[in-house]
Scaffold this motif. Structure first.
Motif, PDB file in Angstrom:
ATOM      1  N   THR A 252      52.963  28.147  37.884  1.00 34.68           N
ATOM      2  CA  THR A 252      51.596  28.443  38.307  1.00 34.68           C
ATOM      3  C   THR A 252      50.802  28.877  37.089  1.00 34.68           C
ATOM      4  N   GLY A 253      49.481  28.916  37.227  1.00 35.65           N
ATOM      5  CA  GLY A 253      48.668  29.409  36.121  1.00 35.65           C
ATOM      6  C   GLY A 253      48.939  30.877  35.875  1.00 35.65           C
ATOM      7  N   SER A 254      48.689  31.702  36.905  1.00 28.81           N
ATOM      8  CA  SER A 254      48.877  33.150  36.803  1.00 28.81           C
ATOM      9  C   SER A 254      49.317  33.682  38.157  1.00 28.81           C
ATOM     10  N   THR A 255      50.387  34.450  38.178  1.00 26.62           N
ATOM     11  CA  THR A 255      50.838  35.045  39.441  1.00 26.62           C
ATOM     12  C   THR A 255      49.806  36.019  39.993  1.00 26.62           C
ATOM     13  N   ASN A 256      49.043  36.686  39.128  1.00 26.49           N
ATOM     14  CA  ASN A 256      47.996  37.582  39.619  1.00 26.49           C
ATOM     15  C   ASN A 256      46.939  36.817  40.409  1.00 26.49           C
ATOM     16  N   ASP A 257      46.563  35.638  39.924  1.00 28.85           N
ATOM     17  CA  ASP A 257      45.568  34.840  40.640  1.00 28.85           C
ATOM     18  C   ASP A 257      46.098  34.399  42.002  1.00 28.85           C
ATOM     19  N   VAL A 258      47.355  34.008  42.049  1.00 32.21           N
ATOM     20  CA  VAL A 258      47.955  33.595  43.323  1.00 32.21           C
ATOM     21  C   VAL A 258      47.997  34.767  44.289  1.00 32.21           C
ATOM     22  N   ALA A 259      48.389  35.937  43.799  1.00 34.73           N
ATOM     23  CA  ALA A 259      48.462  37.120  44.662  1.00 34.73           C
ATOM     24  C   ALA A 259      47.093  37.471  45.222  1.00 34.73           C
ATOM     25  N   MET A 260      46.058  37.372  44.398  1.00 32.60           N
ATOM     26  CA  MET A 260      44.704  37.669  44.871  1.00 32.60           C
ATOM     27  C   MET A 260      44.266  36.696  45.965  1.00 32.60           C
ATOM     28  N   ASP A 261      44.660  35.444  45.816  1.00 38.34           N
ATOM     29  CA  ASP A 261      44.211  34.412  46.750  1.00 38.34           C
ATOM     30  C   ASP A 261      45.032  34.365  48.034  1.00 38.34           C
ATOM     31  N   ARG A 262      46.337  34.669  47.944  1.00 40.57           N
ATOM     32  CA  ARG A 262      47.228  34.358  49.061  1.00 40.57           C
ATOM     33  C   ARG A 262      47.910  35.549  49.720  1.00 40.57           C
ATOM     34  N   CYS A 263      47.847  36.733  49.114  1.00 36.40           N
ATOM     35  CA  CYS A 263      48.652  37.851  49.615  1.00 36.40           C
ATOM     36  C   CYS A 263      47.795  39.013  50.092  1.00 36.40           C
ATOM     37  N   THR A 264      48.346  39.760  51.035  1.00 34.77           N
ATOM     38  CA  THR A 264      47.767  41.023  51.475  1.00 34.77           C
ATOM     39  C   THR A 264      48.644  42.158  50.957  1.00 34.77           C
ATOM     40  N   HIS A 265      48.374  43.374  51.410  1.00 39.14           N
ATOM     41  CA  HIS A 265      49.101  44.552  50.945  1.00 39.14           C
ATOM     42  C   HIS A 265      50.611  44.346  51.028  1.00 39.14           C
ATOM     43  N   GLY A 266      51.288  44.600  49.908  1.00 36.92           N
ATOM     44  CA  GLY A 266      52.734  44.482  49.857  1.00 36.92           C
ATOM     45  C   GLY A 266      53.245  43.121  49.466  1.00 36.92           C
ATOM     46  N   GLY A 267      52.358  42.131  49.379  1.00 38.09           N
ATOM     47  CA  GLY A 267      52.786  40.783  49.017  1.00 38.09           C
ATOM     48  C   GLY A 267      53.322  40.723  47.600  1.00 38.09           C
ATOM     49  N   VAL A 268      54.321  39.866  47.393  1.00 37.20           N
ATOM     50  CA  VAL A 268      54.964  39.693  46.089  1.00 37.20           C
ATOM     51  C   VAL A 268      54.943  38.217  45.724  1.00 37.20           C
ATOM     52  N   VAL A 269      54.522  37.923  44.504  1.00 39.66           N
ATOM     53  CA  VAL A 269      54.521  36.558  43.977  1.00 39.66           C
ATOM     54  C   VAL A 269      55.400  36.523  42.730  1.00 39.66           C
ATOM     55  N   VAL A 270      56.300  35.542  42.672  1.00 37.26           N
ATOM     56  CA  VAL A 270      57.167  35.345  41.507  1.00 37.26           C
ATOM     57  C   VAL A 270      57.043  33.892  41.071  1.00 37.26           C
ATOM     58  N   ALA A 271      56.951  33.664  39.781  1.00 35.83           N
ATOM     59  CA  ALA A 271      56.919  32.301  39.246  1.00 35.83           C
ATOM     60  C   ALA A 271      57.999  32.140  38.188  1.00 35.83           C
ATOM     61  N   ASP A 272      58.568  30.951  38.127  1.00 37.82           N
ATOM     62  CA  ASP A 272      59.531  30.639  37.073  1.00 37.82           C
ATOM     63  C   ASP A 272      58.829  30.427  35.747  1.00 37.82           C
ATOM     64  N   GLU A 273      57.556  30.013  35.829  1.00 37.75           N
ATOM     65  CA  GLU A 273      56.766  29.731  34.625  1.00 37.75           C
ATOM     66  C   GLU A 273      55.299  30.014  34.924  1.00 37.75           C
ATOM     67  N   GLN A 274      54.586  30.575  33.933  1.00 36.85           N
ATOM     68  CA  GLN A 274      53.133  30.701  34.012  1.00 36.85           C
ATOM     69  C   GLN A 274      52.515  29.863  32.891  1.00 36.85           C
ATOM     70  N   THR A 275      51.531  29.073  33.250  1.00 38.12           N
ATOM     71  CA  THR A 275      50.858  28.262  32.232  1.00 38.12           C
ATOM     72  C   THR A 275      49.602  28.939  31.701  1.00 38.12           C
ATOM     73  N   ALA A 276      49.165  30.001  32.374  1.00 43.96           N
ATOM     74  CA  ALA A 276      47.983  30.748  31.921  1.00 43.96           C
ATOM     75  C   ALA A 276      48.202  32.238  32.139  1.00 43.96           C
ATOM     76  N   GLY A 277      49.412  32.704  31.813  1.00 47.08           N
ATOM     77  CA  GLY A 277      49.711  34.127  31.939  1.00 47.08           C
ATOM     78  C   GLY A 277      48.826  34.949  31.018  1.00 47.08           C
ATOM     79  N   ARG A 278      48.438  36.134  31.480  1.00 48.50           N
ATOM     80  CA  ARG A 278      47.516  36.929  30.668  1.00 48.50           C
ATOM     81  C   ARG A 278      47.929  38.399  30.666  1.00 48.50           C
ATOM     82  N   GLY A 279      47.506  39.077  29.606  1.00 49.44           N
ATOM     83  CA  GLY A 279      47.687  40.509  29.495  1.00 49.44           C
ATOM     84  C   GLY A 279      46.333  41.198  29.486  1.00 49.44           C
ATOM     85  N   ARG A 280      46.320  42.454  29.067  1.00 50.62           N
ATOM     86  CA  ARG A 280      45.069  43.196  29.031  1.00 50.62           C
ATOM     87  C   ARG A 280      44.104  42.591  28.011  1.00 50.62           C
ATOM     88  N   ARG A 281      42.801  42.744  28.322  1.00 52.02           N
ATOM     89  CA  ARG A 281      41.726  42.389  27.405  1.00 52.02           C
ATOM     90  C   ARG A 281      41.816  40.936  26.934  1.00 52.02           C
TER      91      ARG A 281
END
Length: 264
Positions: A36-65
């Motif tokens: 996936t591009g970013s697990t954070n983006d998937v979690a924002m789009d698809r999950c509610t409280h307590g949801g967990v997203v795991v990816a084997d690979e991120q193509t657009a993983g990001r850190g702070r700033r």
């Protein structure tokens, strides 16, 4: 020998289900993606409280700033969890402010439980072993007071580019053996669940004390940072009760709440 992505997805799901009594609010939904591009983006789009997203690979993983988080397939643990610190029974604003520090403590505890390896935390969002980075955290605000907490842990040496070898490390490099990513996931989520309970219950001192005990660079280290008035430098003097970094400059103490800090 590494398992296939399909096998990993089945194992992740089975072990999350088995660990549910230890996960509290976490794991209400579970999504595994080969890439996936970013697990954070998937979690924002698809999950509610307590949801967990795991990816084997991120193509657009990001850190702070806006920093890039290198996330090649099969080499690291790339996870996002949806939290709701705004529902804390005591001081929701403070609970929200301490999410990243609580997560750092939890990840260090989870790594220790899964592998026996002791990791240090560094303000505000990094984990280190032997003075080299082994993991990072990115907390992002989402709708309705939720926070999407993303974290990455280097499992194999291929989790980071060769040119970062002097600044990064991995669990397998440190231990000299293969590490089970699924086991690390379960133990980090279980530890995160416990520290999330601390946040929701207002046990902030327990989080801060645990963070300070795992942060040798929080006092006495030279740091530099940029302000609107230019570059400043000083010596770390711990963190305050809201998680701000304290830095001594001559005879005064400054609080750093956010921004890019260079550890000298």
């Amino acid at each position: 020998m590494r398992s296939s992505r399909a096998d990993d997805g089945l194992r992740y799901r089975a072990e999350i289900e088995r660990a549910k009594p230890r996960l509290g609010h976490l794991g209400s939904t579970f999504v595994f993606l080969p890439a996936t591009g970013s697990t954070n983006d998937v979690a924002m789009d698809r999950c509610t409280h307590g949801g967990v997203v795991v990816a084997d690979e991120q193509t657009a993983g990001r850190g702070r700033r806006g920093h890039t988080w290198f996330s090649p397939p099969g080499a690291g643990l790339y996870v996002s969890v949806v939290l709701a610190p705004s529902t804390a029974r005591v001081d929701p604003m403070r609970a929200t402010a301490l999410v990243t520090l609580a997560a750092g403590v939890a990840l260090a505890e989870g790594i220790a439980a899964a592998t026996g390896l002791a990791a240090d935390v560094k303000w505000p969002n990094d984990l280190y072993v032997s003075r080299r980075k082994i993991g990072g955290i990115l907390a992002e605000r989402a709708a309705e007071g939720h926070v999407v907490l993303g974290y990455g842990i280097n499992i194999a040496a291929s989790a980071f580019p060769p040119e970062l070898r002097d600044r990064a490390t991995s669990l397998e490099s440190e231990l000299g053996r293969e590490v089970d990513r699924v086991h690390v996931l379960v133990e980090t989520l279980a530890a995160l669940s416990r520290r999330y309970d601390d946040l929701l219950a207002g046990r902030f001192d327990a989080i801060l004390d645990a963070w300070r005990a795992r942060a040798p660079a929080a006092e006495g280290a030279r740091v530099a940072w940029t302000t609107s008035e230019g570059m400043r430098s000083g010596t770390t003097a711990g963190i305050d009760d809201d998680g701000a970094l304290l830095v001594r400059i001559d005879d005064r103490i400054e609080r750093i709440l956010a921004g890019e800090v260079a550890w000298l």
